[in-house]
Design a protein around this motif. Structure first.
Motif, PDB file in Angstrom:
ATOM      1  N   LEU A 133       0.825  -1.198   0.000  1.00 32.21           N
ATOM      2  CA  LEU A 133       0.000   0.000   0.000  1.00 32.21           C
ATOM      3  C   LEU A 133       0.865   1.255   0.000  1.00 32.21           C
ATOM      4  N   GLU A 134       1.966   1.227   0.764  1.00 32.14           N
ATOM      5  CA  GLU A 134       2.889   2.371   0.781  1.00 32.14           C
ATOM      6  C   GLU A 134       3.502   2.609  -0.583  1.00 32.14           C
ATOM      7  N   ALA A 135       3.827   1.491  -1.256  1.00 31.25           N
ATOM      8  CA  ALA A 135       4.435   1.622  -2.584  1.00 31.25           C
ATOM      9  C   ALA A 135       3.434   2.146  -3.605  1.00 31.25           C
ATOM     10  N   SER A 136       2.152   1.853  -3.401  1.00 28.85           N
ATOM     11  CA  SER A 136       1.148   2.290  -4.372  1.00 28.85           C
ATOM     12  C   SER A 136       0.753   3.746  -4.185  1.00 28.85           C
ATOM     13  N   CYS A 137       1.153   4.360  -3.066  1.00 32.22           N
ATOM     14  CA  CYS A 137       0.794   5.751  -2.792  1.00 32.22           C
ATOM     15  C   CYS A 137       1.984   6.671  -3.095  1.00 32.22           C
ATOM     16  N   SER A 138       1.660   7.866  -3.415  1.00 33.40           N
ATOM     17  CA  SER A 138       2.706   8.875  -3.615  1.00 33.40           C
ATOM     18  C   SER A 138       3.209   9.338  -2.260  1.00 33.40           C
ATOM     19  N   GLU A 139       4.340  10.046  -2.272  1.00 33.23           N
ATOM     20  CA  GLU A 139       4.918  10.535  -1.030  1.00 33.23           C
ATOM     21  C   GLU A 139       3.976  11.524  -0.345  1.00 33.23           C
ATOM     22  N   GLU A 140       3.307  12.327  -1.147  1.00 42.42           N
ATOM     23  CA  GLU A 140       2.386  13.309  -0.586  1.00 42.42           C
ATOM     24  C   GLU A 140       1.194  12.627   0.064  1.00 42.42           C
ATOM     25  N   GLU A 141       0.655  11.576  -0.570  1.00 39.82           N
ATOM     26  CA  GLU A 141      -0.462  10.838  -0.003  1.00 39.82           C
ATOM     27  C   GLU A 141      -0.051  10.091   1.256  1.00 39.82           C
ATOM     28  N   TRP A 142       1.130   9.539   1.229  1.00 40.60           N
ATOM     29  CA  TRP A 142       1.591   8.758   2.373  1.00 40.60           C
ATOM     30  C   TRP A 142       1.809   9.621   3.601  1.00 40.60           C
ATOM     31  N   GLN A 143       2.017  10.907   3.403  1.00 43.73           N
ATOM     32  CA  GLN A 143       2.200  11.826   4.519  1.00 43.73           C
ATOM     33  C   GLN A 143       0.919  12.576   4.868  1.00 43.73           C
ATOM     34  N   ASP A 144      -0.193  12.245   4.198  1.00 44.15           N
ATOM     35  CA  ASP A 144      -1.471  12.919   4.422  1.00 44.15           C
ATOM     36  C   ASP A 144      -2.311  12.061   5.366  1.00 44.15           C
ATOM     37  N   ALA A 145      -2.559  12.577   6.572  1.00 48.73           N
ATOM     38  CA  ALA A 145      -3.312  11.817   7.581  1.00 48.73           C
ATOM     39  C   ALA A 145      -4.769  11.595   7.137  1.00 48.73           C
ATOM     40  N   ASP A 146      -5.342  12.594   6.469  1.00 44.77           N
ATOM     41  CA  ASP A 146      -6.733  12.439   6.006  1.00 44.77           C
ATOM     42  C   ASP A 146      -6.857  11.334   4.971  1.00 44.77           C
ATOM     43  N   PHE A 147      -5.876  11.281   4.055  1.00 45.80           N
ATOM     44  CA  PHE A 147      -5.905  10.234   3.030  1.00 45.80           C
ATOM     45  C   PHE A 147      -5.786   8.853   3.661  1.00 45.80           C
ATOM     46  N   LEU A 148      -4.856   8.719   4.607  1.00 46.55           N
ATOM     47  CA  LEU A 148      -4.684   7.427   5.270  1.00 46.55           C
ATOM     48  C   LEU A 148      -5.924   7.044   6.083  1.00 46.55           C
ATOM     49  N   ARG A 149      -6.537   8.048   6.715  1.00 42.67           N
ATOM     50  CA  ARG A 149      -7.750   7.761   7.482  1.00 42.67           C
ATOM     51  C   ARG A 149      -8.876   7.227   6.578  1.00 42.67           C
ATOM     52  N   GLU A 150      -9.081   7.870   5.427  1.00 37.31           N
ATOM     53  CA  GLU A 150     -10.106   7.422   4.490  1.00 37.31           C
ATOM     54  C   GLU A 150      -9.788   6.033   3.963  1.00 37.31           C
ATOM     55  N   LYS A 151      -8.496   5.777   3.713  1.00 34.63           N
ATOM     56  CA  LYS A 151      -8.114   4.450   3.226  1.00 34.63           C
ATOM     57  C   LYS A 151      -8.412   3.382   4.282  1.00 34.63           C
ATOM     58  N   ALA A 152      -8.164   3.707   5.548  1.00 38.39           N
ATOM     59  CA  ALA A 152      -8.461   2.751   6.624  1.00 38.39           C
ATOM     60  C   ALA A 152      -9.962   2.513   6.740  1.00 38.39           C
ATOM     61  N   LEU A 153     -10.743   3.573   6.574  1.00 43.27           N
ATOM     62  CA  LEU A 153     -12.190   3.406   6.645  1.00 43.27           C
ATOM     63  C   LEU A 153     -12.697   2.514   5.528  1.00 43.27           C
ATOM     64  N   GLU A 154     -12.060   2.571   4.359  1.00 39.90           N
ATOM     65  CA  GLU A 154     -12.465   1.716   3.247  1.00 39.90           C
ATOM     66  C   GLU A 154     -12.159   0.250   3.524  1.00 39.90           C
ATOM     67  N   LEU A 155     -11.102  -0.019   4.293  1.00 38.87           N
ATOM     68  CA  LEU A 155     -10.652  -1.402   4.505  1.00 38.87           C
ATOM     69  C   LEU A 155     -11.138  -1.997   5.824  1.00 38.87           C
ATOM     70  N   GLU A 156     -11.852  -1.232   6.661  1.00 45.41           N
ATOM     71  CA  GLU A 156     -12.193  -1.724   7.992  1.00 45.41           C
ATOM     72  C   GLU A 156     -13.130  -2.928   7.949  1.00 45.41           C
ATOM     73  N   GLU A 157     -13.949  -3.064   6.924  1.00 49.25           N
ATOM     74  CA  GLU A 157     -14.863  -4.200   6.842  1.00 49.25           C
ATOM     75  C   GLU A 157     -14.165  -5.437   6.291  1.00 49.25           C
ATOM     76  N   SER A 158     -13.265  -5.254   5.343  1.00 45.13           N
ATOM     77  CA  SER A 158     -12.637  -6.400   4.675  1.00 45.13           C
ATOM     78  C   SER A 158     -11.320  -6.832   5.328  1.00 45.13           C
ATOM     79  N   ASP A 159     -10.544  -5.889   5.872  1.00 37.98           N
ATOM     80  CA  ASP A 159      -9.229  -6.230   6.437  1.00 37.98           C
ATOM     81  C   ASP A 159      -8.982  -5.319   7.632  1.00 37.98           C
ATOM     82  N   LEU A 160      -9.455  -5.764   8.819  1.00 39.13           N
ATOM     83  CA  LEU A 160      -9.359  -4.920  10.002  1.00 39.13           C
ATOM     84  C   LEU A 160      -7.908  -4.721  10.444  1.00 39.13           C
ATOM     85  N   GLU A 161      -7.048  -5.753  10.320  1.00 37.47           N
ATOM     86  CA  GLU A 161      -5.647  -5.620  10.730  1.00 37.47           C
ATOM     87  C   GLU A 161      -4.927  -4.563   9.907  1.00 37.47           C
TER      88      GLU A 161
END
Length: 476
Positions: free
Chosen positions: A16-44
């Motif tokens: 996932l880190e490799a698929s994101c740009s450096e700017e996205e990887w340092q964006d807390a909002d982007f990471l938060r939204e990505k976690a919300l998308e995965l919370e049902e399918s992959d909680l870990e």
């Protein structure tokens, strides 16, 4: 979770880190939204991503709350991911204390709030569907009007003596209840639908483009679909106690609903009358045919009797026989008296005396007359081939046939009269208790009821779904 599973989790995190740009990887909002998308399918993985977002923005209250929620979920599942050290945050006491610290909520933008709200499961499965249903009922659904009418089936009153049951016609016990059920079935039948279609163009009314696409009937609907749609918009209730039939008709205009109800009542009355008249007509036809046969039988019996009387020139052989017998008895009485007088005169007079000879001539004449009368009882008016007794027997047979035919004819007349009374009794008519109403306000759709019911159903389905998902996770 074994070490191998933990390594695979780290691999997914690195991918996932490799698929994101450096700017996205340092964006807390982007990471938060990505976690919300995965919370049902992959909680870990969602937990690891949310850890990364927490490292970038430790003061974010939404990130802290979701991270705590994920942690509780992993604890319930017994996942060893909580002992995993990564980046700057682990499951140490320092991290737990940071989660327990009072959260200083930073203000969220309207877009963030809306985005967060729309991604909640209850929003997707309950709120949004209910809003769509509300929009349909409040802004789009076509109003339907309902006309009410009440009728009752009655028969003409007849006198109690005429209303008694007869073995040939009989009575119908419980006919009122059967008639109301018959009317109820006929109103919802295809025959009634065909009549209404020919009279009111019902199909065109229900398929008009002026109605909303959900409630109206499809223009390509089959006959069976048309019948089912019609039955869904016509309600017939029967009160078993009073036999009152309530008819409710739904249409897209009040005047049309009233006219539809009037046509249904008129056709139903014709139908119930036709059934009674048909039954009475069949019974009456049968009775009339039987009556004609009995009448012919009586006519033939009378003709045979008349021919027999003409043949032997007798009006009533029995009365004539009695008359002949009475004559014979009188002749014998006179003859006996004359013989007695003759014996008395012969005691003191000679046989050649005029008085004795006169008596002898009278006695001789009486004997000849008596013989003639007795001969009449033996043969009928000189016909030696048949005796008077045989004539009397034949006459009695003909008379019995006439009497039996007359009795049958009398009984047939009574049955015929009763069948005519029954035909009158079969004439039924509808008494309109309540004339078809002209609705001013639409009765359907019931917006408050439908919206309340849809909200309850959606919440129940959502709750059942949550229970099923929790059960599956618990068993997995």
């Amino acid at each position: 979770m074994s070490q191998e599973d933990i390594d695979k989790l780290e691999e997914r995190f690195n991918e996932l880190e490799a698929s994101c740009s450096e700017e996205e990887w340092q964006d807390a909002d982007f990471l938060r939204e990505k976690a919300l998308e995965l919370e049902e399918s992959d909680l870990e993985l969602a937990y690891r991503i949310m850890q990364r977002a927490h490292n970038i923005r430790p003061s974010g209250w939404l990130i802290k709350s979701k991270l705590k929620e994920y942690r509780e979920g992993l604890l319930e599942a017994g996942s060893p991911i909580l002992i995993l050290s990564s980046d700057a945050l682990t499951a140490s006491d320092e991290f737990e204390s940071s989660l327990e610290e009072p959260v200083s909520r930073e203000p969220m933008t309207l877009y963030q709030r809306l985005n967060y709200f729309l991604k909640q499961p209850i929003t997707v499965f309950v709120v949004l569907p209910w809003i769509l249903i509300a929009v349909y009922f409040l802004a789009w659904a076509s109003p339907r009007f309902e006309s009410h009418a009440q009728v009752i089936i009655r028969k003409p009153n007849v006198q109690s003596g005429e209303e008694g049951s007869s073995p040939l016609l009989g009575n119908r016990p419980g006919s009122a209840a059967s008639d109301t059920q018959l009317i109820s079935a006929f109103i919802l039948s295809r025959d009634m639908l065909n009549h209404l279609q020919s009279e009111l163009s019902l199909f065109e009314h229900y398929t008009s483009d002026k109605r909303d696409a959900i409630s109206r009937l499809s223009s390509s609907a089959s006959n069976d679909e048309f019948l089912a749609y019609y039955q869904g918009h016509i309600v017939v209730d029967v009160d078993e106690t009073s036999s009152v039939v309530s008819i409710k008709t739904q249409a897209y205009s009040g005047a049309y609903a009233q006219h539809l109800n009037q046509k249904i009542i008129a056709k139903s009355e014709d139908y119930i009358n036709s059934i009674g008249q048909s039954l009475a007509r069949k019974r009456l036809t049968f009775i009339e045919a039987e009556h004609r046969l009995i009448e012919d039988r009586l006519r033939k019996a009378k003709t045979d009797l008349l021919r027999f009387q003409q043949k032997y020139r007798l009006f009533d052989p029995q009365q004539e026989a009695q008359a002949v017998q009475q004559i014979s008895f009188k002749l014998e009485e006179v003859l006996s008296d004359k013989k007695t007088q003759l014996l008395a005169l012969q005691e003191y007079m000679q046989d050649s005396s005029p008085k004795i000879r006169s008596l002898q001539r009278e006695i001789s004449a009486l004997e000849k007359q008596l013989m003639t009368e007795k001969q009449r009882l033996i043969s009928q008016k000189g016909q030696q081939d048949i005796s008077f007794g045989e004539v009397l027997a034949r006459y009695s047979a003909f008379q019995i046939k006439v009497d039996l035919a007359m009795q049958a004819y009398t009984s047939s007349l009574v049955s015929l009269e009763r069948s005519r009374i029954e035909a009158y009794r079969q004439l039924q008519y509808m008494v309109v208790v309540e004339s078809p109403t002209l609705p001013e306000d639409n009765s359907y759709p019931n917006k408050l009821y439908n919206l309340s019911l849809s909200a309850v159903v959606l919440i129940m389905l959502f709750g059942i779904g949550k229970i099923l998902i929790a059960t599956v996770r618990e068993l997995a």
